[in-house]
Design a protein around this motif. Structure first.
Motif, PDB file in Angstrom:
ATOM      1  N   GLY A  76       2.745  55.532  51.603  1.00 19.75           N
ATOM      2  CA  GLY A  76       3.119  56.769  52.287  1.00 19.75           C
ATOM      3  C   GLY A  76       3.388  56.534  53.761  1.00 19.75           C
ATOM      4  N   GLY A  77       3.042  55.344  54.251  1.00 19.76           N
ATOM      5  CA  GLY A  77       3.311  55.007  55.640  1.00 19.76           C
ATOM      6  C   GLY A  77       4.793  54.775  55.845  1.00 19.76           C
ATOM      7  N   ARG A  78       5.208  54.897  57.104  1.00 15.16           N
ATOM      8  CA  ARG A  78       6.624  54.695  57.393  1.00 15.16           C
ATOM      9  C   ARG A  78       6.808  54.294  58.846  1.00 15.16           C
ATOM     10  NH1 ARG A  78       7.442  61.013  56.980  1.00 15.16           N
ATOM     11  NH2 ARG A  78       6.664  61.513  59.030  1.00 15.16           N
ATOM     12  N   GLY A  79       7.952  53.685  59.083  1.00 16.15           N
ATOM     13  CA  GLY A  79       8.298  53.286  60.434  1.00 16.15           C
ATOM     14  C   GLY A  79       9.802  53.380  60.625  1.00 16.15           C
ATOM     15  N   LEU A  80      10.219  53.397  61.859  1.00  8.09           N
ATOM     16  CA  LEU A  80      11.638  53.531  62.172  1.00  8.09           C
ATOM     17  C   LEU A  80      12.024  52.495  63.225  1.00  8.09           C
ATOM     18  CD1 LEU A  80      14.181  55.279  61.641  1.00  8.09           C
ATOM     19  CD2 LEU A  80      13.506  56.631  63.612  1.00  8.09           C
ATOM     20  N   ILE A  81      13.150  51.833  62.961  1.00 13.91           N
ATOM     21  CA  ILE A  81      13.694  50.849  63.890  1.00 13.91           C
ATOM     22  C   ILE A  81      15.070  51.333  64.296  1.00 13.91           C
ATOM     23  CG2 ILE A  81      14.389  48.447  64.195  1.00 13.91           C
ATOM     24  CD1 ILE A  81      12.673  47.822  61.681  1.00 13.91           C
ATOM     25  N   GLY A  82      15.389  51.241  65.559  1.00 16.32           N
ATOM     26  CA  GLY A  82      16.721  51.584  66.039  1.00 16.32           C
ATOM     27  C   GLY A  82      17.425  50.346  66.578  1.00 16.32           C
ATOM     28  N   VAL A  83      18.678  50.161  66.164  1.00 13.83           N
ATOM     29  CA  VAL A  83      19.480  49.044  66.651  1.00 13.83           C
ATOM     30  C   VAL A  83      20.718  49.643  67.325  1.00 13.83           C
ATOM     31  CG1 VAL A  83      20.679  46.907  66.046  1.00 13.83           C
ATOM     32  CG2 VAL A  83      18.684  47.633  64.712  1.00 13.83           C
ATOM     33  N   PRO A  84      20.963  49.321  68.583  1.00 14.44           N
ATOM     34  CA  PRO A  84      22.058  49.961  69.322  1.00 14.44           C
ATOM     35  C   PRO A  84      23.439  49.381  68.988  1.00 14.44           C
ATOM     36  CG  PRO A  84      20.942  48.432  70.757  1.00 14.44           C
ATOM     37  CD  PRO A  84      20.190  48.438  69.448  1.00 14.44           C
ATOM     38  N   LEU A  85      23.744  49.316  67.707  1.00 13.66           N
ATOM     39  CA  LEU A  85      25.025  48.810  67.223  1.00 13.66           C
ATOM     40  C   LEU A  85      25.422  49.552  65.959  1.00 13.66           C
ATOM     41  CD1 LEU A  85      24.252  44.973  67.387  1.00 13.66           C
ATOM     42  CD2 LEU A  85      25.866  46.172  68.854  1.00 13.66           C
ATOM     43  N   GLU A  86      26.720  49.568  65.659  1.00 14.66           N
ATOM     44  CA  GLU A  86      27.147  50.055  64.354  1.00 14.66           C
ATOM     45  C   GLU A  86      26.681  49.041  63.320  1.00 14.66           C
ATOM     46  OE1 GLU A  86      31.243  51.490  63.986  1.00 14.66           O
ATOM     47  OE2 GLU A  86      31.379  51.281  66.164  1.00 14.66           O
ATOM     48  N   ALA A  87      26.405  49.500  62.113  1.00 17.81           N
ATOM     49  CA  ALA A  87      25.875  48.628  61.062  1.00 17.81           C
ATOM     50  C   ALA A  87      26.768  47.424  60.820  1.00 17.81           C
ATOM     51  CB  ALA A  87      25.671  49.421  59.778  1.00 17.81           C
TER      52      ALA A  87
END
Length: 139
Positions: A62-73
């Motif tokens: 149920g845990g979760r995390g979020l990563i942001g990458v400053p680029l288009e996929a």
């Protein structure tokens, strides 16, 4: 019409690559039952890239995390992803359903132990300088 289909196909291929790299980078003991969700998001903040890729890691606990990458996929390389990737300590906390900040935030009132942890979890390098003008292309 064909250009739109091709752009969508390239985007989906980028999503698939990112999912594979994230799964490979997760410690083996927390990988089971993990769901990886990748999507591009528009950023209206002038201090960030126009399109970021958000990677959600959902654990069986149920845990979760979020990563942001400053680029288009489609433009993400494995090295760029790893530059934004959380530490094992953060991943383990997320897998247990605990809150763990990523990327870590600076706080001048941190105690010595927290400062040492902060040094272990270095912020990823910004793609653009604050205040730098960038050309935004949408579409």
């Amino acid at each position: 019409q064909n250009n739109l289909r091709l752009a969508e196909q390239v985007r989906r291929e980028g999503y698939a690559r990112v999912e594979i790299w994230v799964t490979e980078a997760l410690p083996a003991d927390i990988r089971r039952g993990v769901v990886i969700s990748v999507q591009e998001v528009s950023c209206s903040d002038p201090n960030c890239s126009p399109i970021d890729t958000a990677v959600a890691i959902l654990f069986a606990s149920g845990g979760r995390g979020l990563i942001g990458v400053p680029l288009e996929a489609k433009n993400i390389t494995k090295d760029a992803l790893m530059d934004s990737f959380p530490t094992k300590q953060v991943l383990m906390a997320w897998s247990r359903g605990e809150d763990a900040e990523w990327p870590p935030y600076e706080d001048s009132d941190m105690e010595e132990e927290e400062k040492e942890q902060e040094q272990e979890m270095q912020r990823p390098q910004l793609r653009f300088d604050v205040g730098q003008n960038v050309i935004c292309r949408v579409g």
